[in-house]
Enzyme design. Structure first.
Site, PDB file in Angstrom:
ATOM      1  CB  CYS A 134     -42.688 -33.342 -15.949  1.00 27.14           C
ATOM      2  SG  CYS A 134     -44.480 -33.226 -15.706  1.00 27.14           S
ATOM      3  CB  CYS A 148     -47.025 -22.061  -0.895  1.00 29.54           C
ATOM      4  SG  CYS A 148     -46.509 -23.624  -1.667  1.00 29.54           S
ATOM      5  CB  CYS A 156     -43.197 -33.990 -10.596  1.00 30.37           C
ATOM      6  SG  CYS A 156     -42.912 -34.058 -12.377  1.00 30.37           S
ATOM      7  CB  CYS A 244     -27.437 -51.774  24.650  1.00 35.52           C
ATOM      8  SG  CYS A 244     -26.500 -50.249  24.882  1.00 35.52           S
ATOM      9  CB  CYS A 252     -20.515 -34.672  26.751  1.00 35.29           C
ATOM     10  SG  CYS A 252     -19.782 -36.023  27.710  1.00 35.29           S
ATOM     11  CB  CYS A 262     -18.857 -32.294  29.716  1.00 34.91           C
ATOM     12  SG  CYS A 262     -20.004 -33.486  30.458  1.00 34.91           S
ATOM     13  CB  CYS A 302      27.760 -30.003  10.093  1.00 36.64           C
ATOM     14  SG  CYS A 302      28.489 -28.389   9.815  1.00 36.64           S
ATOM     15  CB  CYS A 307      18.203 -20.654   5.248  1.00 33.48           C
ATOM     16  SG  CYS A 307      16.427 -20.581   4.941  1.00 33.48           S
TER      17      CYS A 307
END
Length: 501
Positions: A134, A148, A156, A244, A252, A262, A302, A307
């Site tokens: 800023c 560092c 910020c 569930c 997989c 798999c 036909c 082409c």
């Protein structure tokens, strides 16, 4: 698995005693075959909730930290770098080059003193530091940074981390806010600098998700809206059942796909999803101009083709692909079969057509069983009504459970048959493949009979009379399904099966 064995519930969710329960039926997953039960005994796994996943992650960090003796947040970054493979981390840590390890993982070596970046100080801002984001000056207490040495103001940092987490959808980690600085922000710092509780929660979810996705011994349940994960001691193509009720292949993540492996299933799904079959259709229904090789589809009766390529305009015969000019002269020989010429001109198209027809044969049957499986999952509702009717006819709850078991086995058979067509598509013909197809045919015929019984033949009037027929049929179906799978597994062990491209 962590299952409460003391309390048993009936289909309505009401607590009941163990005396009235058919223990041959898994009310959660609908998977009750001997084959799956044997897999459960051989392949040990655990179903983890989100809280248990976090605890497992913390335990892994503590276990490694006892040995490496670095801050816990640094340990998590190191483990994350090695995809939570503790053995690989330990090996690299003790190979004598720790500087390289920390550099690769983008963390500051905690065993070495860091040369802190010097801050910009002028006569006008003595005692203050400038935030490089800023460009405002703050007292040292309003600035913070990483090992560092890059320091920024708290506001910020908060906006930077929030953007990374909420806006960009951070990956495994977040790097320092300084330009081109690879050092990663540790979890403790992230949680300290964030202000919004909602963002903190999202960050924790991302860390948990990263832990599961990076750890080869963990896999999320693929069922929609399910927050459970499966933990195993080693990776294998075996079925696992989530709380569930979803049963899937751990290796997989697809629905349990026995008897196909798999690799072949992945190949099949790619074939179904991409445009390879569109290319097959083009090859089977079009031809190439013999002059410029442009793809041409015949749209009239036909056989004289011109082409439409502006730089070509070749005249040729659709039938023989030769020049059209001789077809109006005495040299006309389109009706005469020339073995060599016909082979060179048409082999590619005939092969494409044959390949397409073969694919469609297996794909149609695969899709048909998939569709039937979806319809037959809806049978549970109608079967529940029939079970209630039978109980009104003085039959006990346990006596009517055979109908639910019949639907369970019907769905298992449909799923197995669906994947047998994937297996058969890639299978080369030999004596064992003939036996496999006979087993497949027998199971398919019995499955259709059971489906007909459950959908059409059982009425209010004959509920009791049809009981024996339904029981005999679903037992036969289950036996035939297990026999088919046993034969395929024996083939895997004895190397019977040969595959084609």
């Amino acid at each position: 698995m962590n299952i409460d064995d003391d309390i048993i519930f009936d289909d309505s969710g009401n607590e009941t005693s163990g005396d009235d329960v058919d223990f041959g039926i898994d009310a959660d997953s609908g998977c009750n075959s001997k084959e799956f039960q044997s897999f459960e005994e051989e392949y040990q796994y655990e179903v983890l909730s989100t809280e248990e996943i976090v605890k497992h992650m913390v335990d892994c960090i503590k276990e490694v930290n006892v040995v490496v003796q670095v801050p816990a947040t640094v340990t998590r970054i190191l483990l994350n770098y090695f995809n939570w493979d503790k053995e690989k981390l330990m090996e690299k840590f003790f190979d004598g080059n720790q500087d390289e390890l920390f550099k690769e993982a983008h963390v500051i070596n905690p065993f070495k003193k860091v040369n802190v970046v010097k801050r910009k100080i002028t006569k006008n801002n003595l005692g203050s530091e400038e935030c490089d984001i800023c460009c405002m000056f703050f007292s040292p207490g309003q600035m913070t940074g990483l090992e560092c040495g890059h320091r920024f103001c708290y506001e910020c940092w908060n906006e930077y981390l929030t953007t990374k987490i909420m806006g960009e959808g951070m990956g495994k980690t977040i790097a320092c806010a300084a330009h081109n600085c690879p050092i990663l922000v540790d979890d403790e710092t992230v949680m300290r600098l964030l202000k919004d509780a909602r963002v903190k929660l999202k960050y924790q979810h991302l860390i948990t998700n990263s832990f599961v996705e990076c750890n080869r011994l963990l896999r999320w349940c693929p069922s929609p809206d399910c927050n459970y994960a499966i933990k195993v001691s080693y990776v294998d193509s075996k079925p696992v059942a989530c709380r569930c009720g979803n049963v899937f292949c751990f290796a997989c993540g697809e629905s349990w796909h026995d008897p196909v492996k798999c690799l072949l299933l992945k190949k099949w799904k790619k074939k179904c999803d991409d445009d390879s079959e569109t290319s097959n259709w083009i090859a089977a229904n079009t031809k190439e101009c013999p002059k410029c090789n442009a793809t041409i589809e015949k749209d009239g009766g036909c056989n004289h083709m011109i082409c439409k390529n502006q730089n070509c305009k070749a005249d040729f015969c659709w039938v023989c692909l030769g020049p059209w000019e001789p077809h109006g002269s005495s040299w006309y020989n389109c009706n005469r079969y020339d073995e060599d010429e016909a082979r060179s001109a048409r082999d590619a198209q005939e092969k494409s057509r044959a390949a397409l027809q073969r694919y469609l044969f297996y794909c149609n049957r695969y899709m048909n069983h998939m569709q039937s499986l979806k319809f037959e999952h809806k049978l549970y509702a109608s079967v529940k009504e029939k079970m209630e009717e039978m109980q009104q006819l003085n039959m006990s709850w346990i006596e009517v459970q055979y109908l639910k078991k019949a639907v369970d086995i019907l769905c298992q058979c449909r799923q197995t048959l669906m994947y047998t067509y994937v297996f058969a598509y890639y299978l080369k013909k030999n004596n064992q493949s003939v036996i496999f197809e006979d087993n497949q045919k027998d199971l398919e015929r019995a499955t259709e009979l059971l489906s007909e019984y459950l959908e059409r033949d059982i009425t209010h009037e004959n509920l009791i009379e049809k009981k024996t027929q339904v029981q005999d049929t679903y037992r036969y179906c289950d036996c035939r399904r297990i026999a088919l799978l046993d034969h395929v597994h024996e083939g895997y062990e004895k190397d019977w099966w040969l595959y084609s491209d």
